[in-house]
Design a protein around this motif. Structure first.
Motif, short mmCIF file in Angstrom:
data_model
loop_
_atom_site.label_atom_id
_atom_site.label_comp_id
_atom_site.label_asym_id
_atom_site.label_seq_id
_atom_site.Cartn_x
_atom_site.Cartn_y
_atom_site.Cartn_z
N UNK A 10 0.82 -1.21 0.00
CA UNK A 10 0.00 0.00 0.00
C UNK A 10 0.84 1.25 0.00
N UNK A 11 0.18 2.35 0.32
CA UNK A 11 0.82 3.67 0.36
C UNK A 11 1.00 4.08 1.82
N UNK A 13 3.38 6.93 4.51
CA UNK A 13 4.31 8.06 4.59
C UNK A 13 5.66 7.59 5.13
N UNK A 14 6.67 8.33 4.79
CA UNK A 14 8.01 8.02 5.30
C UNK A 14 7.99 7.96 6.82
N UNK A 15 8.66 6.96 7.35
CA UNK A 15 8.67 6.73 8.79
C UNK A 15 7.60 5.77 9.26
N UNK A 16 6.68 5.45 8.38
CA UNK A 16 5.59 4.56 8.73
C UNK A 16 5.96 3.09 8.61
N UNK A 17 4.95 2.25 8.79
CA UNK A 17 5.18 0.80 8.79
C UNK A 17 4.15 0.10 7.92
N UNK A 18 4.56 -1.04 7.40
CA UNK A 18 3.67 -1.94 6.68
C UNK A 18 4.08 -3.37 7.00
N UNK A 19 3.12 -4.26 6.91
CA UNK A 19 3.41 -5.68 7.11
C UNK A 19 2.94 -6.45 5.88
N UNK A 20 3.87 -7.09 5.21
CA UNK A 20 3.55 -7.92 4.06
C UNK A 20 3.41 -9.37 4.49
N UNK A 21 2.49 -10.06 3.85
CA UNK A 21 2.30 -11.47 4.12
C UNK A 21 2.40 -12.26 2.82
N UNK A 86 9.96 3.18 7.27
CA UNK A 86 10.04 3.12 5.81
C UNK A 86 10.55 4.44 5.22
N UNK A 87 11.29 4.29 4.14
CA UNK A 87 11.87 5.43 3.44
C UNK A 87 11.36 5.46 2.00
N UNK A 88 11.39 6.63 1.37
CA UNK A 88 10.95 6.69 -0.04
C UNK A 88 11.71 5.71 -0.93
N UNK A 89 12.96 5.45 -0.62
CA UNK A 89 13.74 4.52 -1.45
C UNK A 89 13.33 3.07 -1.26
N UNK A 121 4.49 -1.44 -2.86
CA UNK A 121 4.72 -0.63 -1.66
C UNK A 121 5.20 0.74 -2.12
N UNK A 122 4.48 1.78 -1.70
CA UNK A 122 4.86 3.14 -2.07
C UNK A 122 5.02 3.96 -0.80
N UNK A 123 6.19 4.56 -0.66
CA UNK A 123 6.49 5.37 0.52
C UNK A 123 6.63 6.81 0.07
N UNK A 124 5.77 7.66 0.56
CA UNK A 124 5.80 9.07 0.18
C UNK A 124 6.65 9.88 1.15
N UNK A 125 7.27 10.90 0.63
CA UNK A 125 8.16 11.73 1.46
C UNK A 125 7.41 12.88 2.11
#
Length: 125
Positions: A10-11, A13-21, A86-89, A121-125
Motif C-alpha cells: 500500500x501507500x 508516509x516516510x517513517x511509517x510501517x507496513x506488514x507484508x504477508x 520506511x523510506x521513499x527509497x 509498496x509506495x512510501x511518500x516523502x
C-alpha cells in the motif's frame, strides 16, 4: 500447483510501517528458505530478506537491516515481512519467493523456485 500470494502492500508516509504477508499453497515447505525481493521501477530485482523454514535463521540486505523483520509460520505455511521506518527509497514491488534447496545466504533470484505476483509498496516523502 504451487502458488505464492502476497498481500499487505500500500501507500504509507516516510517513517511509517507496513506488514507484508505471503501465503503458500500446493506444497508444504519444511526445508529451504523463503525470501523477499523487491524491484523498483527501472531497476533490477534485489534481495531484501530470507528465512530458513527449518531453523528460522534469517539474513537481511544491509539497506533494510534493523528496520525490516522477516518471520514464518510453519503451521500455516506463511511468511511475513514487517517493515518499519520506511523510506521513499523502499518504494518498489515486493515479491515473496520460496526455494526448496535454498539457504538464507543465497541472495540471487535464480536461487528461488517459486514466486508470487508481487505487491506494490509506495512510501511518500
Amino acid at each position: 500447483q504451487v502458488q505464492l500470494v502476497e498481500s499487505g502492500g500500500g501507500l504509507v508516509q516516510a517513517g511509517g510501517s507496513l506488514r507484508l504477508s505471503c501465503a503458500t499453497s500446493g506444497r508444504t515447505f519444511s526445508s529451504g528458505a523463503m525470501g523477499w525481493f523487491r524491484q523498483a521501477l527501472g531497476k533490477e530485482r534485489e534481495f531484501v530478506a530470507a528465512i530458513s523454514w527449518s531453523s528460522g535463521s534469517t539474513y537481511y540486505a544491509d539497506s533494510v537491516k534493523g528496520r525490516f523483520t522477516i518471520s514464518r509460520d510453519n503451521a500455516k505455511n506463511t511468511a511475513s515481512l514487517q517493515m518499519n521506518s520506511l523510506k521513499p527509497e523502499d518504494t518498489a514491488v515486493y515479491y515473496c519467493a520460496a526455494g526448496i534447496w535454498t539457504t538464507v545466504g543465497h541472495t540471487r533470484p535464480s536461487s528461488y523456485d517459486y514466486w508470487g505476483q508481487g505487491t506494490q509498496v509506495t512510501v511518500s516523502s
